[in-house]
Design an enzyme around this catalytic site. Structure first.
Site, mmCIF file in Angstrom:
data_model
loop_
_atom_site.group_PDB
_atom_site.id
_atom_site.type_symbol
_atom_site.label_atom_id
_atom_site.label_comp_id
_atom_site.label_asym_id
_atom_site.label_seq_id
_atom_site.Cartn_x
_atom_site.Cartn_y
_atom_site.Cartn_z
ATOM 1 N N GLU A 187 -4.733 1.036 2.769
ATOM 2 C CA GLU A 187 -4.675 1.565 1.676
ATOM 3 C C GLU A 187 -5.347 0.792 0.517
ATOM 4 O O GLU A 187 -5.156 -0.184 0.288
ATOM 5 C CB GLU A 187 -3.197 1.520 1.055
ATOM 6 C CG GLU A 187 -2.945 2.529 -0.015
ATOM 7 C CD GLU A 187 -1.911 1.723 -1.037
ATOM 8 O OE1 GLU A 187 -1.744 0.921 -1.065
ATOM 9 O OE2 GLU A 187 -1.349 2.576 -1.995
ATOM 10 N N ASP A 241 -0.687 -2.187 3.358
ATOM 11 C CA ASP A 241 -0.550 -1.542 1.878
ATOM 12 C C ASP A 241 -1.199 -2.591 0.862
ATOM 13 O O ASP A 241 -1.452 -3.693 1.047
ATOM 14 C CB ASP A 241 0.882 -1.838 1.588
ATOM 15 C CG ASP A 241 1.267 -1.416 0.082
ATOM 16 O OD1 ASP A 241 1.729 -0.258 -0.136
ATOM 17 O OD2 ASP A 241 1.570 -2.607 -0.642
HETATM 18 C C1 GLC Z 1 1.149 0.771 -2.355
HETATM 19 C C2 GLC Z 1 2.392 1.655 -2.040
HETATM 20 C C3 GLC Z 1 3.103 2.130 -3.169
HETATM 21 C C4 GLC Z 1 3.818 0.624 -3.588
HETATM 22 C C5 GLC Z 1 2.645 -0.388 -4.033
HETATM 23 C C6 GLC Z 1 3.353 -1.580 -4.174
HETATM 24 O O1 GLC Z 1 0.255 1.483 -3.464
HETATM 25 O O2 GLC Z 1 1.913 2.825 -1.481
HETATM 26 O O3 GLC Z 1 4.262 2.984 -3.024
HETATM 27 O O4 GLC Z 1 4.774 0.848 -4.921
HETATM 28 O O5 GLC Z 1 1.953 -0.318 -2.884
HETATM 29 O O6 GLC Z 1 3.922 -2.328 -3.133
#
Ligand code: GLC
Length: 585
Positions: A303, A241
Site C-alpha cells: 500500500e 500497510d
Molecule cells: C493504511 C490503512 C488505513 C490505516 C492507516 C494507518 O493507510 O489502509 O486504514 O488507517 O494505514 O494504519
C-alpha cells in the site's frame, strides 16, 4: 499453499526413503524439479493470474451475533467467493488491537483478537479456503504499533530501557513545542509529548499509533519473525500497510508548507521528510527475502499511494527483488470517467521499466466506493459494470473490495455522534471518516441484510440493501453481480484476458477506451471497448496491422445486452457507458 513445516517434513521424508538408492533419488529429484519448472514457466506465479478480494473482517459476516464480523463468518462465506471466481482474499487486520484505528493499531503481531475468533478458527479458515483454491493474504502493519503494545509500554517507561530505541523519541524545541512541524496524516502535529520521560514520540497516524524505528535491527528482526509466524500457518503473502512511511529524516528538517488548510484545519504541507525515503527499499528487499524462504510463491502487495510511475516502478525493485504487486493508486484515483486519462496511465504502467505486474483496484476500506466516485448519479449501475469491465479485462492482477460486485454504495454517517472512525470525529463535518465505505456486506433482504443477528451491527446497514444484495442479484441476469460473475468466468476461460498482451487502440479518442488482449500468434484475441461518456459513440477499428483479418467482432459479453450478432469493426457503435468484450480473428 504450503505449510513450511510440512514442506520441510516432506523433503526430509523423501530424502530418507530415497537415500538408499542415490541414482533413484537423483532421477526423482530431477523429474520433480523439471515438472515443477515447466509448470511454473507455463503458468507464471499464481498471483499473476489471480483475482484478489479484500475483506474488511468487521463487516463481512458476523457468526456469533455480536454485531461485528468474524473469522468463522468469513469461513461460512467461502463458497460464495469460490462461486464468484475469487482466487485470494486479503483480510484487513485481525490481530489483537485496542481498535482505535479498527485493527491498524496492533498490540500483538502473532495472535488473533478474540473479537474475530481464535488461531484455531484462523487455521480452519485457511484450510477451508485452500480446499476451494482460495489463498489467504494477511494484512501486515510495519510502520507503527498500538500504544498498548508491550514494546511501546517498555519503550515509554524510561529513557534507558533496551526498547527505548524501538520507537522515535526526540526532545521538543522548547517548552510545549514539538521537535519540528511534521504533521500526522490524521490531523495535527505528528509528535506527542510523553510526560513520563519528558520527550516526544513520533506518530505518522493517530497518537495511539507510535511509529517503529526501522533503523533499529532488533525491530526488523521482530517484524520479520512475525511474518514467518503467519507464513508457517500457510498464508500466501502480505499486504504491507503504509509502507512508504517507514522512515523519517534523522535530522528532522521541517516539511515545506503549502498554500491553504486541510480538512483538520492545519496548514497544508508536503510530507517531504517522512515519506518515501530511499531506505524503504532496503526493507522491502529484506521482506521479499523472508517470503522467498517459503515455497508456493508468496506475494507482497504494497500500500503506497505513489505519486507517479517512476515511484511506483521503484516498488518492484531493480531486480524483481521487492514487491510483486504494488497497488496502483493513480489508476484507482482518476476519479473521473476520462478515457484519455485511463489510457495514459494504463499505457505507462504496462510499459513500466521494471517489467512488473500491474495491480489495479478502485475501492478499498479507505476510499469512497467506486459506485459513488465514478457514477453520475443517474446511470450508476451501468457505470458500475463499465468500471468492473475495466478492472477485469486489463493486463493486471485485479483487486476487488467486498460489496463492489453488488454495487454497494458509500453510506456516510449523518450525525457526528454516530461516527466510529476517529478521523471523522476530528474532521467533522468536512471529513466524515471512512465508516461510509465499511458498512456491512449485504447478503439478502432480511434483518441487517443477513450480516448479523445482533440488534444493532457496529455500523448501520444502508437502506439500499433491500435491492442491492447477493440473494436478489443472483436471481437477476442483468444485475451488477451477474455481470461480475460473467466477467470473472470469462477471465478464467480466455487465456488472452488472463495474461495476454495489452494493445491500446484508437489512441486519440476522447470518450472511448479500447484495447486488444491477445496471446502470441493471435491464437486468442479479445477486443474490449468501453464508452466512458453519456452519449452513444461510433468508432472505427483497423486491426489489419495486428494481423486480424475479421471485419467484425463476435460479442462475448456486452452491456447493455446486444444479442449475438457480430459488430462491424469499421462502424462500431457503442451505447452510452457501454461495455463490449468480443473475440476477433
Ligand atoms: C493504511 C490503512 C488505513 C490505516 C492507516 C494507518 O493507510 O489502509 O486504514 O488507517 O494505514 O494504519
Amino acid at each position: 499453499m504450503w505449510n513450511r513445516a510440512k514442506f520441510i517434513f516432506a523433503i526430509v521424508t523423501i530424502g530418507l526413503c530415497l537415500s538408499a538408492n542415490p541414482s533413484l533419488a537423483q532421477q526423482a529429484a530431477s523429474q520433480v524439479s523439471k515438472a515443477e519448472h515447466a509448470h511454473s514457466k507455463a503458468q507464471g506465479p499464481w498471483w499473476k493470474q489471480a483475482v484478489i478480494y479484500e475483506i474488511y473482517p468487521r463487516s463481512f459476516q458476523d457468526s456469533n451475533g455480536d454485531g461485528v464480523g468474524d473469522i468463522n463468518g468469513i469461513t461460512s462465506r467461502l463458497d460464495y467467493l469460490r462461486d464468484l471466481g475469487i482466487d485470494a482474499i486479503w483480510i484487513s487486520p485481525m490481530y489483537p488491537s485496542p481498535l482505535v484505528d479498527f485493527g491498524y493499531d496492533i498490540s500483538d503481531y502473532t495472535a488473533i483478537d478474540p473479537l474475530y475468533g481464535t488461531l484455531a478458527d484462523f487455521d480452519r479458515m485457511v484450510r477451508e479456503a485452500k480446499k476451494r483454491n482460495i489463498r489467504v493474504i494477511m494484512d501486515f502493519v510495519p510502520n507503527h504499533t498500538s500504544d498498548q503494545h508491550p514494546w511501546f509500554a517498555e519503550s515509554r517507561s524510561s529513557r534507558t530501557v533496551p526498547k527505548r530505541d524501538w520507537y522515535i523519541w526526540r526532545d521538543g524545541k522548547g517548552p510545549g513545542q514539538p521537535p519540528n512541524n511534521w504533521q500526522s496524516w490524521f490531523g495535527h502535529s505528528a509528535w506527542k509529548f510523553d510526560p513520563t520521560t519528558n520527550q516526544y514520540y513520533y506518530h505518522h497516524f493517530y497518537t495511539e499509533q507510535p511509529d517503529l524505528n526501522w533503523r533499529n535491527p532488533q525491530v526488523r528482526k521482530a517484524m520479520y519473525d512475525a511474518m514467518r509466524f503467519w507464513l508457517d500457518r500457510g498464508v500466501a503473502g502480505f499486504r504491507i500497510d503504509a509502507v512508504s512511511r517507514l522512515f523519517e529524516d534523522p535530522d528532522l528538517h521541517d516539511d515545506p508548507i503549502l498554500p491553504g488548510k486541510n480538512a483538520y484545519g492545519d496548514p497544508n504541507i508536503a510530507h517531504k521528510y517522512t515519506d518515501n525515503l530511499p531506505e524503504v527499499h532496503e526493507v522491502l528487499r529484506e521482506m521479499r527475502k523472508v517470503v522467498n524462504e517459503y515455497p508456493g510463491n508468496p506475494v507482497l502487495i504494497s500500500e503506497a499511494d505513489e505519486p507517479n510511475i517512476a515511484e511506483l516502478t521503484k516498488m518492484y525493485g531493480g531486480k524483481d527483488d521487492e514487491v510483486q504487486l504494488p497497488m496502483d493508486f493513480q489508476i484507482a484515483d482518476v476519479n473521473k470517467r476520462s478515457a484519455p486519462e485511463f489510457r495514459r496511465l494504463l499505457n505507462e504502467i504496462d510499459k513500466n521499466a521494471a517489467g512488473g505486474q500491474p495491480h489495479y483496484f478502485f475501492s478499498n476500506h479507505d476510499q469512497v466506493r467506486q459506485w459513488d466516485r465514478y457514477g453520475d448519479g443517474v446511470h450508476n449501475d451501468q457505470i458500475a459494470k463499465l468500471m468492473a469491465a475495466l478492472l477485469l479485462t486489463t493486463r493486471a492482477t485485479p483487486l476487488m473490495y467486498y460489496g463492489e460486485e453488488i454495487g454497494m454504495r458509500t453510506t456516510d454517517p449523518v450525525r457526528k455522534e454516530d461516527v466510529q472512525d476517529p478521523i471523522g470525529k476530528i474532521g467533522w463535518p468536512e471529513e466524515k471518516g471512512r465508516d461510509g465505505e465499511r458498512t456491512p456486506m449485504q447478503w439478502d433482504a432480511s434483518k441487517n441484510a443477513g450480516f448479523s443477528a445482533a440488534q444493532r451491527p457496529w455500523l448501520p446497514v444502508p437502506p439500499s440493501s433491500t435491492e442491492y444484495n447477493v440473494k436478489a442479484e443472483s436471481k437477476d441476469p442483468n444485475s451488477i453481480l451477474s455481470f461480475y460473475k460473467r466477467l470473472l468466468a470469462l477471465r478464467q476461460s480466455e487465456p488472452a484476458l488472463r495474461d495476454g498482451l495489452y494493445l491500446p487502440l484508437i489512441g486519440e479518442d476522447p470518450y472511448v477506451l479500447a484495447y486488444l488482449r491477445k496471446k502470441p500468434n493471435n491464437s486468442d484475441v479479445i477486443l474490449v471497448v468501453l464508452n466512458m461518456s453519456a452519449e452513444p459513440r461510433t468508432v472505427k477499428f483497423d486491426l489489419a496491422a495486428e494481423g486480424i483479418g475479421d471485419s467484425s467482432a463476435k460479442p462475448l459479453i456486452a452491456s447493455p445486452e446486444m444479442g449475438r450478432d457480430s459488430t462491424l469493426l469499421s462502424h462500431f457503435i457503442i451505447p452510452e457507458f457501454g461495455v463490449f468484450i468480443g473475440s476477433v480473428h
